[in-house]
Structures are given as C-alpha cells and as structure tokens.
Design an enzyme around this catalytic site. Structure first.
Site, mmCIF file in Angstrom:
data_model
loop_
_atom_site.group_PDB
_atom_site.id
_atom_site.type_symbol
_atom_site.label_atom_id
_atom_site.label_comp_id
_atom_site.label_asym_id
_atom_site.label_seq_id
_atom_site.Cartn_x
_atom_site.Cartn_y
_atom_site.Cartn_z
ATOM 1 C CG ASP A 1 -1.833 1.166 1.291
ATOM 2 O OD1 ASP A 1 -2.166 1.716 0.221
ATOM 3 O OD2 ASP A 1 -2.245 1.558 2.410
ATOM 4 C CD GLU B 1 -4.720 1.511 -2.400
ATOM 5 O OE1 GLU B 1 -4.857 0.746 -1.432
ATOM 6 O OE2 GLU B 1 -4.952 2.737 -2.337
ATOM 7 C CG ASP C 1 -1.062 3.106 6.160
ATOM 8 O OD1 ASP C 1 -1.214 3.864 5.208
ATOM 9 O OD2 ASP C 1 -1.274 3.449 7.342
#
Lengths: 175, 175
Positions: free
Chosen positions: B7, B68, B141
C-alpha cells in the site's frame, strides 16, 4: 558544475546535461529522450526509465540532478505515470548521494526566458541562444530537460549568493 | 503462492506478505509499515522506501507483488508522493522479474468483504477472520497491504480459471 536535468514522463522522459557556472557561458554536454511504449506494463516501463537514467549518471557523472516538480492536475490522465517516473529519477540520484533539486515549470520558464508564462517556442529559442546551438532541441521534452539543467545552475548560483549574504548578515548580527 | 502486497505512501508504506492458494486457508507471513519523515527531502524518503521494499523482497521471496493502483484526485495533497512511492514499488518488483499487479481500492474491498464500498473497519475485520488473527492489523496501511495480497491470491486464482476457460473455448472453436 555539471547538471543533469530530467523532465520526467512515462512515454517520453527528457534528459539533458549542461556544464558551466553562473556568469559564464554554458555548454550542452548531451541531450536525449527516453521513450517507452504504452503497450508495455507500467512496471516494466519504469525499469526502462531507471536503466536509462542510471546509464546517463554513469556516463556523464553530473554534480547535481534537477527534476521537474510534478503537480496533481485533475485534467491530466498521464499525471500518475509522470509522478511515478519522477520518483524513479529522484531515487536514481539520491541513492548515489547526488544533490537533487525540484524546479516547477514556471520557475524554469522564468529562469531561461524571464517570464513564468513563456510559450514552448520561446523557451526553445532561449535554450538555443543560451547553449549556442544551431537549432532548438527537439522534442520539447529534450528542451525542457536542458532548461531544467540551466535553471539549476543559475538558481544554484543565486541560492549560493543568498546563503552567503544571510551568513554574512548573521555574522554581522553577532558582532 | 506467496504474495507481497504494498500500500504505497511516502509517510506510511504498508507491506504485507500472505501465503496460500484459492480455496485453502491463507496464512499471514509478515506485515510491516515503512515510515519516513516529512522533514526529509522526498528523494531521500523514496530511497528509504526502496531499501525497505528490497529488504523484504530479499527476506520473503514472494512469487508476485500486488500494488494499490493510485488515482489522481485533485482533493489530495499527498497524491504525488503516493504515486512516486508506487513507482518505486513497481520498479523494485519488475527489476527482479517478479509479476506485478495493480488492484484498485474498490477491487480490494470487494474481494475481501464483498462490497467495493466497505468501511476501513469492515475490511480490517475481514482480514482478521481470513488470516485467523487475534486482532485487526494496525495501522490501516498494514491491513490494506494484507488485503492487497489476499486479493491478488484470490483474483489470481479467478483469472487463472478465466484464462483456462477461454483457452478451452478457443480450442473448442478450432475443432
């Protein structure tokens, strides 16, 4: 000093090396545009850009790297790729311990042409004159990379003078 | 298969390694959040992120990396840093020849919770259940990185089945 200017982009990444100092004629060392195809996955395109920048750092051994500062603009579909490419440029420089500076497009236009809103053609014409070239560098990404390097040399000089003036003023205050 | 989910972010970059296959229980291998300070120049922060990701690739030897997908949103001041960090993640994986996939936040939410609009807490609760953890991974996260890895394993399986079905259909058409 020798500066590598990088105009980051996934499709076209401009790289220009300029040598010189404030108040002296500048010299074009080399200029190139790395191209990657939109048919290739982004990760692989970024690796190609990384290799291209690394190869130039090896070959030209600049004292500093100047990268165009990227801003989020909702009207651009390519902005994410540009930001990713700029991240690669920053890392390539920083992991060699080279000083890296970011300059905005308007700072660059103002430095080379006197106006932050100068047109592309005007910037190209000024680069041609400053580096005493026969014709404006093409494509625009090549000219932009050279303009970044020139800006860095000139602003670096100005910054050094400001730092010196501030240091002198502080020394004066302490007397 | 073992998947590293990333992420991306400049201030907090989540990394989660999950092992397993479609239709079998998944296992948490490791999870961590790389942090860099806003007081440090961006180039240096990106180098820290690069080193952290490289160290994890060395340690955990994943079969694939899931990152992501970042979108340009004009309402976010941190989007450029996130895009730069995602570029570093892509390069770290691609230069080792690892398969890299990008998944959107809504794909990830839909995969782990059944809804592309699931709330953070809901995603955290599902991760906890899927990986049989005692508590939701924190910060968000870390949970997002694990959710990316889980999504990749599950979607990879689905994609493999779709590819197989298409190949069978093509072979049928040729008969």
């Amino acid at each position: 000093m020798r500066v590598l200017g990088i105009d980051p982009g996934l499709t076209r990444c401009g790289m220009g090396v300029v040598e010189g100092d404030v108040g002296r004629p500048l010299r074009l060392v080399d200029v190139n545009v790395l191209r990657t195809s939109a048919d290739v996955p982004t990760a692989q395109r970024l690796v190609t850009i990384e290799r291209g920048i690394d190869a130039w750092l090896d070959e030209h051994r600049p004292d500093a790297v100047a990268v165009e500062r990227v801003f989020a603009r909702s009207d651009s579909s390519t902005i994410m790729g540009t930001a990713q490419a700029s991240g690669i440029a920053l890392v390539c420089a920083a992991r060699r311990g080279l000083p890296v500076a970011l300059h905005t497009p308007s700072e660059v236009k103002a430095a080379v042409s006197g106006s932050g809103r100068a047109a592309k053609a005007q910037v190209g014409a000024m680069i041609t004159r400053i580096l005493r070239l026969d014709a404006p560098p093409k494509p625009a990404d090549a000219a932009d990379a050279l303009a970044l390097a020139i800006t860095h040399i000139w602003r670096g000089g100005a910054q050094a003078r400001i730092d010196a003036a501030l240091a002198a003023s502080r020394a004066g205050g302490r007397r």
